[in-house]
Design a protein around this motif. Structure first.
Motif, short mmCIF file in Angstrom:
data_model
loop_
_atom_site.label_atom_id
_atom_site.label_comp_id
_atom_site.label_asym_id
_atom_site.label_seq_id
_atom_site.Cartn_x
_atom_site.Cartn_y
_atom_site.Cartn_z
N ARG A 134 -8.49 -0.04 -5.05
CA ARG A 134 -9.51 0.97 -5.33
C ARG A 134 -10.15 0.73 -6.70
O ARG A 134 -9.56 0.14 -7.60
CB ARG A 134 -8.91 2.37 -5.26
CG ARG A 134 -7.86 2.70 -6.31
CD ARG A 134 -7.18 4.03 -5.95
NE ARG A 134 -6.15 4.46 -6.86
CZ ARG A 134 -4.85 4.16 -6.73
NH1 ARG A 134 -4.44 3.39 -5.75
NH2 ARG A 134 -3.97 4.63 -7.60
N ALA A 185 -2.61 1.18 -8.22
CA ALA A 185 -3.81 0.35 -8.15
C ALA A 185 -3.56 -0.92 -8.95
O ALA A 185 -2.86 -0.87 -9.98
CB ALA A 185 -5.01 1.09 -8.75
N THR A 242 -5.50 0.93 -0.74
CA THR A 242 -5.65 1.79 -1.92
C THR A 242 -5.34 1.04 -3.22
O THR A 242 -5.85 1.42 -4.28
CB THR A 242 -4.75 3.03 -1.81
OG1 THR A 242 -3.39 2.60 -1.65
CG2 THR A 242 -5.15 3.91 -0.64
N LYS A 262 -14.87 2.05 -0.97
CA LYS A 262 -13.63 2.81 -1.14
C LYS A 262 -12.44 1.98 -0.69
O LYS A 262 -12.41 1.48 0.42
CB LYS A 262 -13.69 4.12 -0.35
CG LYS A 262 -12.46 4.99 -0.55
CD LYS A 262 -12.68 6.36 0.05
CE LYS A 262 -11.45 7.21 0.05
NZ LYS A 262 -10.72 7.31 -1.19
N ASP A 263 -11.48 1.82 -1.60
CA ASP A 263 -10.22 1.14 -1.29
C ASP A 263 -10.41 -0.28 -0.76
O ASP A 263 -9.66 -0.73 0.10
CB ASP A 263 -9.39 1.97 -0.29
CG ASP A 263 -9.02 3.33 -0.84
OD1 ASP A 263 -9.01 3.49 -2.08
OD2 ASP A 263 -8.75 4.24 -0.03
N ARG A 264 -11.39 -0.98 -1.33
CA ARG A 264 -11.57 -2.37 -0.90
C ARG A 264 -12.50 -3.10 -1.87
O ARG A 264 -13.37 -2.51 -2.49
CB ARG A 264 -12.09 -2.45 0.53
CG ARG A 264 -13.59 -2.65 0.67
CD ARG A 264 -14.07 -2.80 2.10
NE ARG A 264 -13.78 -4.12 2.58
CZ ARG A 264 -13.52 -4.40 3.85
NH1 ARG A 264 -13.51 -3.46 4.76
NH2 ARG A 264 -13.27 -5.63 4.22
N GLY A 275 0.79 -1.22 0.00
CA GLY A 275 0.00 0.00 0.00
C GLY A 275 0.82 1.27 0.00
O GLY A 275 0.27 2.37 0.13
#
Length: 177
Positions: free
Chosen positions: A94, A52, A91, A82-84, A47
């Motif tokens: 995302r 991405a 992130t 968001k982010d998952r 991360g």
């Protein structure tokens, strides 16, 4: 040929579906729009690189449109988290559309507006980022065609397989013979 770059969580899920679509020449798992040059999977998973997990899809627009590419995209992942995606958190997971030109940006924004109006995911807002592609690095070779090469692997059975089955059912008319 045209190119689309899309991130919808784990690239194994997204790549498996796009490789089955008529008009798609290739779907390459990789990393996009981060600050680390030529990152490794381990680095991206930390991360800390800003990348991405994405799939870069090369397709024939006379066979399948960018809008259809996006319709598949919004079916094979949840664009409201968001982010998952499921248990994959960070992130790097995302929801992102990395556009290659202004026309793609316009189509992406229109599709998101249409899906928002339809409220397919209830009142939850779509959090998919739409931004120009800055950089794309192909993932390591063992990530390419991962689902096809590892259908019995636990994650593939539990996560990728059900997404592929849903995709095949919904988009049967677009699946390669």
């Amino acid at each position: 040929m045209e190119v689309a770059t899309l991130g919808g969580g784990c690239f194994w899920c997204v790549e498996a579906c796009y490789n089955m679509l008529r008009g798609v020449q290739s779907a390459i798992s990789g990393y996009a729009n981060g600050q680390t040059k030529d990152p490794s999977y381990k680095a991206v998973c930390s991360g800390t690189t800003g990348h991405a997990e994405v799939v870069q899809v090369t397709y024939d627009p006379t066979v399948i449109s960018f809008k259809e590419i996006l319709e598949v995209f919004f079916t094979v992942h949840d664009p409201t988290t968001k982010d998952r995606q499921g248990n994959d958190v960070g992130t790097q997971y995302r929801s992102i559309i990395c556009t290659h030109n202004d026309a793609q940006r316009a189509v992406a924004q229109q599709v998101i507006a249409d899906l928002t109006a339809q409220q397919l995911w209830g009142p939850a807002p779509i959090v998919t980022q739409v931004e120009p592609l800055d950089v794309f690095y192909p993932a390591e070779d063992y990530h390419q065609n991962y689902f096809v090469q590892n259908p019995g692997q636990g994650y593939c059975r539990a996560v990728v397989g059900p997404k592929v089955a849903k995709f095949r059912q919904k988009f049967a008319k677009l699946v390669k013979a």
